[in-house]
Each structure stands twice: as structure tokens, then as C-alpha cells.
Design an enzyme around this catalytic site. Structure first.
Site, PDB file in Angstrom:
ATOM      1  N   GLU A   5       0.871  -1.169   0.000  1.00 10.60           N
ATOM      2  CA  GLU A   5       0.000   0.000   0.000  1.00 10.60           C
ATOM      3  C   GLU A   5       0.909   1.220   0.000  1.00 10.60           C
ATOM      4  OE1 GLU A   5      -2.847  -0.022   3.264  1.00 10.60           O
ATOM      5  OE2 GLU A   5      -3.274   2.086   2.903  1.00 10.60           O
ATOM      6  N   ASP A  51      -4.936  10.554   9.566  1.00  8.32           N
ATOM      7  CA  ASP A  51      -3.641   9.992   9.950  1.00  8.32           C
ATOM      8  C   ASP A  51      -3.075  10.590  11.220  1.00  8.32           C
ATOM      9  OD1 ASP A  51      -2.955   8.013   7.931  1.00  8.32           O
ATOM     10  OD2 ASP A  51      -3.067   9.682   6.529  1.00  8.32           O
TER      11      ASP A  51
END
Lengths: 260, 396
Positions: free
Chosen positions: A44, A55
Site C-alpha cells: 500500500e 492519519d
């Protein structure tokens, strides 16, 4: 069958996240080969964005390093296209919607396909908003991997699973990436609920997995696991390029060892 | 498109974790806004706690100075906590109570929204954390003390440009992590649906009062309404009730910072392109790669690279005109209002006032302009002190 779904056959794949271009594309290329050699099953690669609101600090910092290093989505896709024959495992791009919207949705789907990309994750694009891009991706035969969370209503899990391909990304706990301080005590019942809705679609579990112990636990209930922040931290701990590659190697191997 | 959009602008571009919270918020809000006991409680708080209606003041000295149209100021600066922000926080805190939340979070730029949030959290006895960019904490120290005095935690945000944009990112991350116990009081008409619509509804009292007041005083609607635009809540608040009154010219003023040509500005609607930030599709300052460009303005409240989606819509249908004013022009207006009218405006509102320089000379004496004086300038005194000292140094 999609290459990503294929990776879930007869094993519990390890999916690892790194930010593209952190700190530059040459290193990303080397790291891709390293992760592949160490046994990662699916790669990924993050598209760095200035405001990554799903995040935690580790991936925020990685995105910042990459942006300072001059990465753009165009350069990242170009690099992947260049090295596509060297990459034997499926590649997933993970990025925020603005990066893709700005690149052009049709152009993105088309270029990503040409670069050998197998799947896309867009964490800030719920299915209610994404008609255009999902059609483009379908046409390009790129899997669209969507996310469910512990607080997603069961009926919505079904709707999300119905619109996902490759695998269904189950977020382990409420929160942002890299938060390993939390553990979801109801993980088993959550994933049972997800599985009832997901049908044939494999379930990948991510967020907060930072050790072989946690990986082992996660793999008990999920079909595959996703590790991002913990890997980046291990890589960053190395003082030289060689040490960084070695750190990635030993971390990946330690996780792979418990996934058999 | 759906009810979540103003034509193509708006939507809900957020991590999946927030969808249940946004659904809950939409449903509670849709129910509550028709509920009489809610409406009465909200109205009573606006009246007795915040001091509404705020006056529409005929600025005689400013009118004399420009020797043109009559200038009126909508005195949102006279609200409790010193700005229009409290209209929204009072509404949202009632919603939070209704939803049974234990904790409030908010982002703040100039600190006005942070203070307004800390105030209602104190009044309604909820825990409160305010995210504020480290850069803004330096610029707006007074408001930081106020928030702390009110019992809120002020969490410095040291990532990115260390201003409002990053404080908003961090507030969203907190919300994603604590969504079950926490309500996020967004301070402007930005963010995912239903925020832009809901915050507008809580702010439109500004325009509703203005309409009644100007008709009482002049017997007709104003010719122009000016308001500054960062995220755009005070502007939407005063514009919205006039949108269907086609003869009323609406002008939104963004911050040109050090000048549009320098690239260091916050003129999102003039210089941006459509993108997605903080949950909605709207104009956005971004580079070729789609990275958000940090905004710049002397006023922390306008220092935002995005703008509310309804403003993008009003621009697209040509109902509102958007222009900009730079730091120096805003400082001049700040001085002028203080000296002529004895009213110290916020640097944000000073951008709207500064536009009078351009507009007033073009208008005749039988025309009227309303300027939304969205906040008071107490918080900017330190900034102004620095400017004075710098000027004194130059002269020496």
C-alpha cells in the site's frame, strides 16, 4: 478474480503501508523491492497530502517529508509505471480525495491502471459522495477498497461491502492511524458482524497493529492485516539507508512469522 | 445533487468513523430546529446571555468622513465574548446537550470562536478542549488566557502552518478518536454537512435583525452590505436573509494578506480552485499537485485556505461579489474607526471596513451601506502595539 483478492487465497496476507516519496522516490523504489523480498503480500503506497486528517503523527510526518522532497501524484504514478515489471505483488494506492480530484478522476484511473496499480483506498470519500470515481475505477478494473469502522451501522456495512472489491478494510478501533494505545475489547464481535455482511469479500484489519503479538491476535479474526505507522517508525529508526532497509526486513519477517 | 450540497459545493468528505456522528447531528438538528422549547431556550439565551438584538448603529462620523452614502454598522462586536461567534456556539451547545455528549472540542484561529465555545461549555458544564495553531497562540495571547480562565484546555497545534487549517485537522482527528462522547463545535460555515447549513442557520439572526432595523430607521433595504470572509460565517449570517432581495448588493471581503501578487494571502474565492478540505467541496487555495497552500493574513480569523461551500455557490450564481483587502488597508481601517467613531474593530472586521475606501466614493448620499462589524478589536491590541513600535522605529 482480482489480484488483491487472489492474495487472500490460502494465506493471511500482510499488507504494508509506506508514504510514496518519503523522503524521495529513489528510496521508495528500494523500499518496495525490500518489502517484496521480505515477504510482504500487498503493497500500500500513500499519496502524500498536506492535510491527512485520518492519519496520526507518524504518517503526517512521512507525508511532510515526502512533500518537502518534491513528490507529486504525477511523479509517483510515473515511477510506479517505470518499475511495474519489477513489482510482483499487487499495489494499492491510498490517498485523500483532493489529490485525485485535482489530478482528474478519469485521468487518475487511466494512469493508475497503466502503472499497474491494482487497488485504491480513499479514506475521506464515503460511498455516498463518490459516483464518478467509482465508475472510472470499475472501468479501469481497479479494486476500490472501502473502509468500515466499529461504529458503522450494520446496514451501512452491507452497503459498503457491496460497493467494495479486493477486500474490505476494517478499522480496528475508533481513531486515526498509528494509535496503538487503544485496543478494541469487542474486536471479535465487531469482525463477526462485518463478516456476516461482507459475504465472499476478505476482511483486512488495520490501525494500531505494531507488533507480532498484536498481529497474531488480529489475524485470528481477520483474513489479512495492514501495518503502516509501526513499519514507518521502524524504518525511520535506521540511521543509514542500509539500516532502514534492514529494519524493514526484520520487522516484516517478524510479522510474517506469526501469520502462517 | 442532494440536500447536502449548495449546487455542487458541500457534501460529506470525511472518514467513515464520522458518518454516524454526522447522521446523528443532522437528525437531531432537523428535529430540534422545529421544536418550540428549543427555539425559546435559544432565543432567551441570545437575548439575556449574549445581549441580542445587537444595535444597528448609524456611523455618523464615518459617513461624514467619506462624504457619501450613509454608513451603518451591525454591532456584532457588542455580543457577549466580543463577536458573532456566540450565536453559533449557543445553538450548538444546546444540540450537544440534547445528544447527551460529555465533551466539546473546537478549533480556533483568532481565538474568538474558542472563547465563545469555552464560554458556553462553562455555562452548560461540559468538558472543553480547544485546538489552536501555535502561531495563532502567539498572535492572540489574550484570548488564550480567556479560554483557560473559562476552564477550557487550549491545545497548541504545531503541525503544518500552525494556524487555523491545522487546528481544524487536529480537531477532526480528536473527533474521529472520541466521537462517541464528544461534540465538535465547528466555528464557521465550513466542514461536512450539516455544519455549513446549521452554522448559517444559527448566524442568520444577524441579517434578520439588520433587515428589521434598517427598515425601521430608513424605511427601505440597504443598497450594499459588506462583510469579511474567512470561513465565512459572519458574512453568510448577514447575507442570507437578503439573498432574495436582488437590489441589495452583497460584497464579501477576503484577506489579501501581503498582497495577491506575493502569493501570501487568504483570498480563496478570487485565487483558489475547487477542491476538498475539511469535509466539503468548495474553493480552496492549492498548488498544482492539489496540496493545500497555507493562507496568510494579519488577521488570524481570516487566515484560512478554504471557504464555506455556500459562498462558492453564491459566487457561482453571481449573487455575491467577492473582493479583497490587504493587511495595510485593514490596519488603516482599524485606525480610522477607532479614531473617528471610538469603536475598536477586530482586524477581521477591519477588512470589511477598509472596502469603504473603494466603495463609498462611488455612491451617492441617498444610498446606504451596512458593514457587519463582526467583532471587537481588544484581542488585536498587542498586534497593534507591535505595528506602532515598528512605525516608531522607522521614524527614528
Amino acid at each position: 478474480m482480482s489480484r488483491i483478492k487472489e492474495s487472500f487465497k490460502n494465506k493471511k496476507p500482510l499488507i504494508t503501508y509506506i508514504s510514496g516519496g518519503d523522503p524521495d522516490l529513489d528510496f521508495t523504489e528500494k523500499m518496495i523491492y525490500q518489502l517484496q523480498d521480505s515477504g510482504v503480500d500487498i503493497l500500500e503506497i500513500g499519496i502524500p497530502f498536506s492535510d491527512p486528517l485520518a492519519d496520526g503523527p507518524t504518517i503526517q510526518a512521512a507525508s511532510q517529508r515526502a512533500i518537502r522532497g518534491g513528490i507529486t501524484l504525477e511523479k509517483l504514478i510515473k515511477k510506479l509505471a517505470e518499475i511495474r515489471d519489477e513489482i510482483e505483488i499487487p499495489v494499492i494506492l491510498m490517498g485523500y480525495y483532493n489529490s485525485i480530484l485535482n489530478y482528474g478522476e478519469e485521468r487518475f484511473a487511466c494512469d493508475a491502471r497503466a502503472a499497474g496499480v491494482s487497488g485504491i483506498i480513499i479514506p475521506d470519500l464515503p460511498f455516498d459522495e463518490d459516483e464518478t470515481i467509482s465508475e472510472q475505477l470499475k472501468e479501469a478494473a481497479i479494486d476500490q477498497i472501502r473502509l468500515v469502522t466499529p461504529n458503522t451501522a450494520t446496514s451501512r456495512i452491507k452497503a459498503i461491502a457491496d460497493r467494495s472489491s479486493g477486500f474490505l478494510y476494517s478499522i480496528a478501533h475508533l481513531g486515526i492511524t498509528g494509535d496503538s494505545s487503544r485496543e478494541n475489547p469487542a474486536l471479535k464481535s465487531y469482525l463477526t458482524r462485518v463478516r456476516e455482511q461482507a459475504g465472499e469479500l476478505p476482511i483486512g484489519l488495520g490501525f494500531g497493529i505494531d507488533s507480532p503479538e498484536k498481529a497474531k491476535k488480529a489475524a485470528r479474526h481477520a483474513d489479512g492485516i495492514i501495518i503502516g505507522s509501526a513499519l514507518i517508525e521502524k524504518i525511520q529508526a535506521g540511521q543509514t539507508e542500509e539500516a532502514r532497509l534492514n529494519n524493514a526486513d526484520s520487522f516484516v519477517k517478524s510479522i510474517k512469522a506469526v501469520l502462517v | 445533487m442532494t440536500e447536502k450540497y449548495f449546487s455542487e459545493y458541500g457534501g460529506r468528505y470525511v472518514p467513515e468513523t464520522l458518518i454516524p456522528a454526522l447522521d446523528e447531528l443532522s437528525q437531531t438538528y432537523q428535529t430540534i430546529k422545529e421544536d418550540n422549547s428549543f427555539k425559546e431556550e435559544y432565543k432567551a439565551l441570545l437575548a439575556d446571555y449574549s445581549g441580542r438584538p445587537t444595535p444597528l448603529y448609524y456611523a455618523e462620523k464615518l459617513t461624514e468622513y467619506y462624504q457619501g452614502p450613509e454608513i451603518y454598522l451591525k454591532r456584532e462586536d457588542l455580543n457577549h465574548t466580543g463577536a458573532h461567534k456566540i450565536n453559533n456556539t449557543l445553538g450548538q451547545i444546546l444540540l450537544a446537550k440534547k445528544m447527551g455528549k460529555e465533551r466539546i472540542i473546537a478549533e480556533t484561529g483568532a481565538g474568538q470562536h474558542g472563547v465563545a465555545t469555552a464560554t458556553v461549555a462553562a455555562r452548560f458544564d461540559l468538558d472543553c478542549d480547544i485546538y489552536m495553531g501555535a502561531e495563532d497562540i502567539k498572535r492572540q495571547a489574550l484570548n488564550v488566557y480567556k479560554m483557560e480562565m473559562l476552564g477550557a484546555g487550549v491545545i497548541p497545534v504545531k503541525t503544518g502552518s500552525k494556524t487555523l487549517k491545522d487546528a481544524t485537522n487536529q480537531a477532526i482527528r480528536d473527533w474521529v478518536s472520541n466521537v462517541e462522547t464528544t461534540h465538535y463545535i465547528i466555528g464557521s460555515v465550513v466542514g461536512p454537512y450539516p455544519y455549513p447549513e446549521m452554522v448559517r442557520d444559527f448566524q442568520k439572526i444577524i441579517g434578520e435583525e439588520t433587515k428589521k432595523q434598517i427598515i425601521n430607521k430608513k424605511g427601505k433595504l440597504p443598497d450594499y452590505i459588506l462583510a469579511c470572509v474567512g470561513g465565512g460565517s459572519n458574512a453568510i449570517g448577514i447575507f442570507h436573509p437578503f439573498v432574495d432581495d436582488q437590489d441589495v448588493n452583497l460584497i464579501g471581503i477576503e484577506a489579501a494578506g501581503e498582497g495577491i501578487d506575493t502569493g501570501r494571502h487568504a483570498a480563496t474565492l478570487s485565487e483558489g480552485r475547487v477542491g476538498v478540505l475539511h469535509g466539503s467541496r468548495s474553493y480552496l487555495l492549492q498548488d498544482q499537485d492539489g496540496q493545500v497552500i497555507p493562507a496568510h493574513s494579519i488577521s488570524a480569523g481570516l487566515d484560512y485556505p478554504g471557504v464555506g461551500p455556500e459562498h462558492s455557490h453564491l459566487k457561482a450564481i453571481n449573487r455575491v461579489r467577492y473582493d479583497n483587502i490587504d493587511d495595510q488597508e485593514a490596519i488603516q481601517a482599524f485606525r480610522l474607526l477607532s479614531e473617528r467613531e471610538g469603536i475598536i474593530p477586530a482586524l477581521e472586521s477591519s477588512h470589511a471596513l477598509a472596502y469603504l475606501e473603494e466603495l463609498a466614493p462611488k455612491l451617492s448620499q441617498d444610498q446606504t451601506i451596512v458593514v457587519n462589524l463582526s467583532g471587537r478589536g481588544d484581542k488585536d491590541i498587542n498586534n497593534f502595539k507591535k505595528i506602532r513600535e515598528a512605525e516608531a522605529d522607522e521614524q527614528n
